[in-house]
Design a protein around this motif. Structure first.
Motif, mmCIF file in Angstrom:
data_model
loop_
_atom_site.group_PDB
_atom_site.id
_atom_site.type_symbol
_atom_site.label_atom_id
_atom_site.label_comp_id
_atom_site.label_asym_id
_atom_site.label_seq_id
_atom_site.Cartn_x
_atom_site.Cartn_y
_atom_site.Cartn_z
ATOM 1 N N UNK A 117 -16.496 37.660 16.356
ATOM 2 C CA UNK A 117 -16.506 38.911 15.605
ATOM 3 C C UNK A 117 -15.436 38.907 14.517
ATOM 4 N N UNK A 118 -14.291 38.313 14.796
ATOM 5 C CA UNK A 118 -13.254 38.178 13.777
ATOM 6 C C UNK A 118 -13.768 37.355 12.601
ATOM 7 N N UNK A 119 -14.386 36.220 12.895
ATOM 8 C CA UNK A 119 -14.911 35.351 11.839
ATOM 9 C C UNK A 119 -16.020 36.042 11.052
ATOM 10 N N UNK A 120 -16.931 36.658 11.763
ATOM 11 C CA UNK A 120 -18.128 37.214 11.129
ATOM 12 C C UNK A 120 -17.848 38.477 10.332
ATOM 13 N N UNK A 121 -17.031 39.361 10.881
ATOM 14 C CA UNK A 121 -16.917 40.708 10.326
ATOM 15 C C UNK A 121 -15.627 40.994 9.568
ATOM 16 N N UNK B 285 -11.585 44.572 15.863
ATOM 17 C CA UNK B 285 -12.469 45.725 15.973
ATOM 18 C C UNK B 285 -13.541 45.633 14.891
ATOM 19 N N UNK B 286 -14.735 45.125 15.229
ATOM 20 C CA UNK B 286 -15.811 45.056 14.239
ATOM 21 C C UNK B 286 -16.073 46.427 13.638
ATOM 22 N N UNK B 287 -16.272 46.458 12.335
ATOM 23 C CA UNK B 287 -16.468 47.724 11.654
ATOM 24 C C UNK B 287 -15.184 48.291 11.089
ATOM 25 N N UNK B 288 -14.060 47.689 11.469
ATOM 26 C CA UNK B 288 -12.788 48.126 10.935
ATOM 27 C C UNK B 288 -12.521 47.498 9.581
ATOM 28 N N UNK B 289 -11.346 47.740 9.016
ATOM 29 C CA UNK B 289 -11.015 47.157 7.719
ATOM 30 C C UNK B 289 -10.877 45.643 7.813
ATOM 31 N N UNK B 290 -11.064 44.943 6.713
ATOM 32 C CA UNK B 290 -10.922 43.484 6.724
ATOM 33 C C UNK B 290 -9.535 43.062 7.194
ATOM 34 N N UNK B 291 -9.468 41.899 7.798
ATOM 35 C CA UNK B 291 -8.194 41.350 8.254
ATOM 36 C C UNK B 291 -7.282 41.102 7.063
ATOM 37 N N UNK B 292 -6.049 41.584 7.158
ATOM 38 C CA UNK B 292 -5.067 41.458 6.081
ATOM 39 C C UNK B 292 -3.903 40.622 6.601
ATOM 40 N N UNK B 293 -3.948 39.323 6.336
ATOM 41 C CA UNK B 293 -2.911 38.433 6.852
ATOM 42 C C UNK B 293 -1.548 38.754 6.262
ATOM 43 N N UNK B 294 -1.503 39.094 4.986
ATOM 44 C CA UNK B 294 -0.222 39.387 4.353
ATOM 45 C C UNK B 294 0.451 40.594 5.000
ATOM 46 N N UNK C 38 -18.242 43.995 5.455
ATOM 47 C CA UNK C 38 -18.464 42.813 6.286
ATOM 48 C C UNK C 38 -18.631 41.587 5.408
ATOM 49 N N UNK C 39 -18.034 40.485 5.813
ATOM 50 C CA UNK C 39 -18.139 39.249 5.066
ATOM 51 C C UNK C 39 -19.245 38.412 5.705
ATOM 52 N N UNK C 40 -20.499 38.728 5.390
ATOM 53 C CA UNK C 40 -21.606 38.016 6.009
ATOM 54 C C UNK C 40 -22.416 37.291 4.954
ATOM 55 N N UNK C 41 -23.039 36.226 5.373
ATOM 56 C CA UNK C 41 -23.953 35.475 4.533
ATOM 57 C C UNK C 41 -25.254 35.350 5.289
ATOM 58 N N UNK C 42 -26.322 34.980 4.584
ATOM 59 C CA UNK C 42 -27.648 34.989 5.211
ATOM 60 C C UNK C 42 -27.702 34.134 6.456
ATOM 61 N N UNK D 247 -12.851 38.425 8.539
ATOM 62 C CA UNK D 247 -12.172 37.423 7.730
ATOM 63 C C UNK D 247 -12.948 37.156 6.444
ATOM 64 N N UNK D 248 -12.235 37.018 5.351
ATOM 65 C CA UNK D 248 -12.859 36.744 4.060
ATOM 66 C C UNK D 248 -13.224 35.269 3.950
ATOM 67 N N UNK D 249 -14.246 34.946 3.170
ATOM 68 C CA UNK D 249 -14.557 33.537 2.914
ATOM 69 C C UNK D 249 -13.360 32.816 2.296
ATOM 70 N N UNK D 250 -13.226 31.532 2.623
ATOM 71 C CA UNK D 250 -12.196 30.667 2.042
ATOM 72 C C UNK D 250 -10.768 31.137 2.351
#
Length: 232
Positions: free
Chosen positions: A120-124, A44-53, A1-5, A126-129
């Motif tokens: 959920x897409x943003x939080x779980x 799907x939260x908990x799934x693999x990170x989004x892979x745009x490529x 998960x790509x989460x920050x505090x 998608x990678x930062x930047x």
């Protein structure tokens, strides 16, 4: 998960959308069945990170539109901007089917559709930047005060969006609901990581197509407000 505090404060149970059931015609159903396996993405939260490529078949700057409706804006903007990839996000399956059918008719190779909760897409997933731009055009204004916490443009979700934008990436919003426009401007201005590209509201951008929804708003006498902020 790509989460920050700070981002962990987003309440996952607070939906920013109305769950809807819409009938899907035979033509769109056929388009969905044919195109979704290759061009669709299930959030799907908990799934693999989004892979745009992997989804787009190339590496290119990525734009997402949150709440893309019938996909008119996504398709039109992608057609005029082939150097970037466009992902339309919504929970409304008929609209996503229409988006994919429109992209097929226009031979648009830089359009994909995502079904599910954009937060959920943003939080779980998608990678930062990782985003070049985020578009939020005519979101549900949730006009009743007790429902304001469901608005997509609120401080915690804006922090998520900002964290997923690359430096100098752009957040663009539009609404025909004046009280929500004022609140959007207030929330976005309060985020220290964002910078307003204009003094207040933005002039209407020429590359944002006028959709059927916007034409109805104007016909009803409701002015449209645009905002454009960049990540510092």
């Amino acid at each position: 998960m790509f989460t920050q505090e700070k981002e962990s404060q987003v309440a996952p149970h607070i939906r920013t959308f109305h769950p809807r059931r819409g009938r899907i015609g035979a033509g769109r159903a056929q388009a969905l069945a044919r195109l979704w396996p290759q061009y669709g993405y299930e959030i799907e939260p908990g799934g693999p990170p989004f892979d745009a490529a992997a989804l787009f078949g190339r590496r290119a700057p990525l734009v997402i539109e949150i709440g893309c409706g019938m996909g008119e804006a996504v398709a039109a903007m992608a057609a005029s901007d082939p150097g970037r990839d466009y992902l339309g996000v919504d929970v409304h399956t008929p609209g996503l089917a229409n988006l994919l059918a429109t992209a097929e008719r226009g031979a648009l190779r830089n359009v994909r559709a995502a079904r599910g909760d954009a937060v959920e897409l943003l939080r779980d997933l998608l990678a930062p930047d990782s985003l070049d731009a985020v578009h939020v055009f005519f979101p549900d204004p949730w006009p009743k005060a007790r429902h304001h916490k469901r608005r997509i443009i609120r401080s915690d979700v804006v922090a998520l969006i900002r964290g997923r934008l690359r430096p100098d990436g752009t957040l663009r919003c539009a609404t025909d609901w004046a009280p929500y426009a004022a609140r959007m401007l207030e929330v976005l201005t309060a985020d220290a990581g964002l910078s307003n590209r204009h003094a207040g509201y933005a002039p209407r951008p020429g590359d944002r197509p006028q959709t059927k929804f916007e034409r109805r708003a104007l016909a009803a006498g409701r002015p449209v407000f645009d905002l454009e902020f960049t990540r510092r």
